[in-house]
Design an enzyme around this catalytic site. Structure first.
Site, PDB file in Angstrom:
ATOM      1  N   THR A  50       0.828  -1.214   0.000  1.00  8.62           N
ATOM      2  CA  THR A  50       0.000   0.000   0.000  1.00  8.62           C
ATOM      3  C   THR A  50       0.859   1.259   0.000  1.00  8.62           C
ATOM      4  O   THR A  50       0.579   2.227  -0.721  1.00  8.62           O
ATOM      5  CB  THR A  50      -0.912   0.020   1.242  1.00  8.62           C
ATOM      6  OG1 THR A  50      -1.631  -1.207   1.308  1.00  8.62           O
ATOM      7  CG2 THR A  50      -1.887   1.178   1.205  1.00  8.62           C
ATOM      8  N   THR A  51       1.939   1.258   0.788  1.00 15.05           N
ATOM      9  CA  THR A  51       2.818   2.427   0.918  1.00 15.05           C
ATOM     10  C   THR A  51       3.552   2.731  -0.387  1.00 15.05           C
ATOM     11  O   THR A  51       3.990   3.863  -0.605  1.00 15.05           O
ATOM     12  CB  THR A  51       3.823   2.203   2.069  1.00 15.05           C
ATOM     13  OG1 THR A  51       3.097   1.757   3.216  1.00 15.05           O
ATOM     14  CG2 THR A  51       4.583   3.452   2.431  1.00 15.05           C
ATOM     15  N   TYR A 113     -12.944  -2.360  -2.232  1.00 11.20           N
ATOM     16  CA  TYR A 113     -14.054  -1.683  -2.902  1.00 11.20           C
ATOM     17  C   TYR A 113     -15.250  -2.579  -3.222  1.00 11.20           C
ATOM     18  O   TYR A 113     -16.381  -2.229  -2.952  1.00 11.20           O
ATOM     19  CB  TYR A 113     -13.595  -0.964  -4.183  1.00 11.20           C
ATOM     20  CG  TYR A 113     -14.693  -0.101  -4.785  1.00 11.20           C
ATOM     21  CD1 TYR A 113     -15.062   1.092  -4.182  1.00 11.20           C
ATOM     22  CD2 TYR A 113     -15.387  -0.506  -5.921  1.00 11.20           C
ATOM     23  CE1 TYR A 113     -16.096   1.860  -4.696  1.00 11.20           C
ATOM     24  CE2 TYR A 113     -16.412   0.270  -6.447  1.00 11.20           C
ATOM     25  CZ  TYR A 113     -16.768   1.450  -5.829  1.00 11.20           C
ATOM     26  OH  TYR A 113     -17.789   2.202  -6.332  1.00 11.20           O
ATOM     27  N   TYR A 139      -3.169 -10.188   3.753  1.00  7.58           N
ATOM     28  CA  TYR A 139      -3.088  -8.828   4.294  1.00  7.58           C
ATOM     29  C   TYR A 139      -4.490  -8.314   4.566  1.00  7.58           C
ATOM     30  O   TYR A 139      -5.282  -8.132   3.646  1.00  7.58           O
ATOM     31  CB  TYR A 139      -2.335  -7.948   3.286  1.00  7.58           C
ATOM     32  CG  TYR A 139      -2.190  -6.484   3.634  1.00  7.58           C
ATOM     33  CD1 TYR A 139      -2.384  -6.001   4.925  1.00  7.58           C
ATOM     34  CD2 TYR A 139      -1.812  -5.571   2.649  1.00  7.58           C
ATOM     35  CE1 TYR A 139      -2.229  -4.653   5.216  1.00  7.58           C
ATOM     36  CE2 TYR A 139      -1.641  -4.223   2.933  1.00  7.58           C
ATOM     37  CZ  TYR A 139      -1.852  -3.773   4.220  1.00  7.58           C
ATOM     38  OH  TYR A 139      -1.687  -2.442   4.499  1.00  7.58           O
ATOM     39  N   ARG A 144      -8.702   0.497   5.188  1.00 10.36           N
ATOM     40  CA  ARG A 144      -8.448   1.019   3.838  1.00 10.36           C
ATOM     41  C   ARG A 144      -9.281   0.325   2.773  1.00 10.36           C
ATOM     42  O   ARG A 144      -9.546   0.906   1.723  1.00 10.36           O
ATOM     43  CB  ARG A 144      -6.959   0.875   3.478  1.00 10.36           C
ATOM     44  CG  ARG A 144      -6.062   1.860   4.192  1.00 10.36           C
ATOM     45  CD  ARG A 144      -4.689   1.936   3.559  1.00 10.36           C
ATOM     46  NE  ARG A 144      -4.682   2.762   2.369  1.00 10.36           N
ATOM     47  CZ  ARG A 144      -3.938   3.853   2.207  1.00 10.36           C
ATOM     48  NH1 ARG A 144      -3.137   4.267   3.160  1.00 10.36           N
ATOM     49  NH2 ARG A 144      -3.975   4.534   1.083  1.00 10.36           N
ATOM     50  N   LYS A 167      -0.631 -10.515   7.530  1.00 13.73           N
ATOM     51  CA  LYS A 167      -0.362  -9.180   8.053  1.00 13.73           C
ATOM     52  C   LYS A 167      -1.669  -8.643   8.623  1.00 13.73           C
ATOM     53  O   LYS A 167      -2.624  -8.414   7.885  1.00 13.73           O
ATOM     54  CB  LYS A 167       0.164  -8.261   6.943  1.00 13.73           C
ATOM     55  CG  LYS A 167       0.361  -6.810   7.388  1.00 13.73           C
ATOM     56  CD  LYS A 167       0.807  -5.931   6.224  1.00 13.73           C
ATOM     57  CE  LYS A 167       0.905  -4.469   6.656  1.00 13.73           C
ATOM     58  NZ  LYS A 167       1.298  -3.578   5.540  1.00 13.73           N
ATOM     59  N   ILE A 209       5.279  -5.423   9.621  1.00 14.16           N
ATOM     60  CA  ILE A 209       5.374  -4.900   8.253  1.00 14.16           C
ATOM     61  C   ILE A 209       5.020  -3.422   8.363  1.00 14.16           C
ATOM     62  O   ILE A 209       3.874  -3.066   8.607  1.00 14.16           O
ATOM     63  CB  ILE A 209       4.468  -5.674   7.280  1.00 14.16           C
ATOM     64  CG1 ILE A 209       4.886  -7.155   7.260  1.00 14.16           C
ATOM     65  CG2 ILE A 209       4.551  -5.067   5.878  1.00 14.16           C
ATOM     66  CD1 ILE A 209       4.031  -8.053   6.383  1.00 14.16           C
TER      67      ILE A 209
END
Length: 297
Positions: A50-51, A113, A139, A144, A167, A209
């Site tokens: 994501t980062t 989504y 994950y 988010r 994660k 993480i």
């Protein structure tokens, strides 16, 4: 259990994707960042999590970043490729690419989504695991994605051979402990929440993480090592030192603050892609002061 599954632990950075002011990828800065992380004691790198802004990278850029991180790392530490998507077909294609490029594992976020059911989540990850011969790290980041994978679904997925870890970015320590206890070591649990990582490791997680590791790799690596050794006093001492940093790096949506911090540190350019924007003016002085107080600049 694979050798990677047994050995993967500690501080794993969810690496930013450095960009020039015009938004193009800065490949030289990426190489320098990777070298810095290896030197600073980061235990593994997630490329295009994501980062790393996967949502705004093209498919070719996405795989190029993974390829470049793998090239620079050169097998010194594990590289985990972010290959999640809200289309199962796309997730399979990205994971196949990562496998072909030589990634050690894939990190797959829950499909965002479209809000699948728990059965949909199970079938999604099962389909990827059956299609690609690569270790998979699940994950879960409901804040988010708009979808929350339950512990029960994770326990089902733990039966799939290629699933080696999860994660957990819920930040819910009670739930995290329940998951660790229920798994009984079948797969590893990693924190995905910098603020609660030290405590989750003390409860049996294998590492963190991390977003914060982008700017404080040595400190995060030391904290994770202390927590893994059950040296609670040292782990909490280090955690206290970076508590304000963990907090302010989420003053706006990740990776806005962490990219601004890295730019302030002189490690990357100022680029970030729309719809994300550079850090708002009111947060810049407080973040700069926190970086100074932590001894980073």
């Amino acid at each position: 259990m694979t050798q990677l599954a047994q050995n993967l632990q500690g501080s794993i950075v969810a690496l930013v994707t450095p960009m020039f002011e015009d938004g193009s990828v800065d490949w030289k800065a990426l190489e320098k960042l990777v070298e810095w992380h290896v030197a600073q004691g980061t235990n593994a790198i997630v490329a295009v999590g994501t980062t790393g802004e996967p949502s705004t990278l093209s498919m070719s850029e996405h795989t190029q970043v993974i390829q470049e991180v793998i090239r620079v790392v050169n097998k010194r530490i594990p590289v985990i490729a972010g290959t999640g998507a809200n289309s199962t077909h796309e997730a399979i294609e990205l994971t196949k690419e990562a496998h072909a490029l030589g990634a050690d594992a894939a990190l797959l976020v829950t499909p965002y989504y479209n809000k699948p059911t728990q059965e949909g989540l199970y079938q999604h990850f099962k389909a990827v695991a059956e299609a690609v011969d690569l270790p998979i790290v699940l994950y879960n980041v409901p804040g988010r994605t708009g979808v929350d994978m339950t512990n029960e679904t994770i326990l089902r997925l733990a039966d799939i051979e290629r699933v080696i870890a999860v994660k957990d970015a819920t930040g819910d320590l009670v739930r995290g402990k329940e998951l660790i206890d229920a798994l009984k070591g079948r797969i590893s649990v990693f924190s995905g929440d910098d603020e609660t990582a030290a405590e989750l490791i003390s409860l049996g997680a294998k590492g963190n993480i991390s977003v914060t590791a982008n700017v404080a790799p040595k400190i995060m690596s030391e904290m994770c090592a202390a927590a893994l050794q059950q040296n609670q006093e040292l782990a909490q001492e280090i955690n206290h030192k970076i508590a304000n940093l963990n907090n302010i790096l989420f003053c706006e949506s990740n990776p806005i603050p962490v990219k601004w911090a890295l730019h302030e540190m002189g490690l990357i350019g100022s680029g970030i892609r729309l719809p994300l924007t550079p850090l708002a003016e009111q947060y810049r002085a407080p973040l700069r002061e926190t970086l100074k107080a932590t001894g980073i600049i």
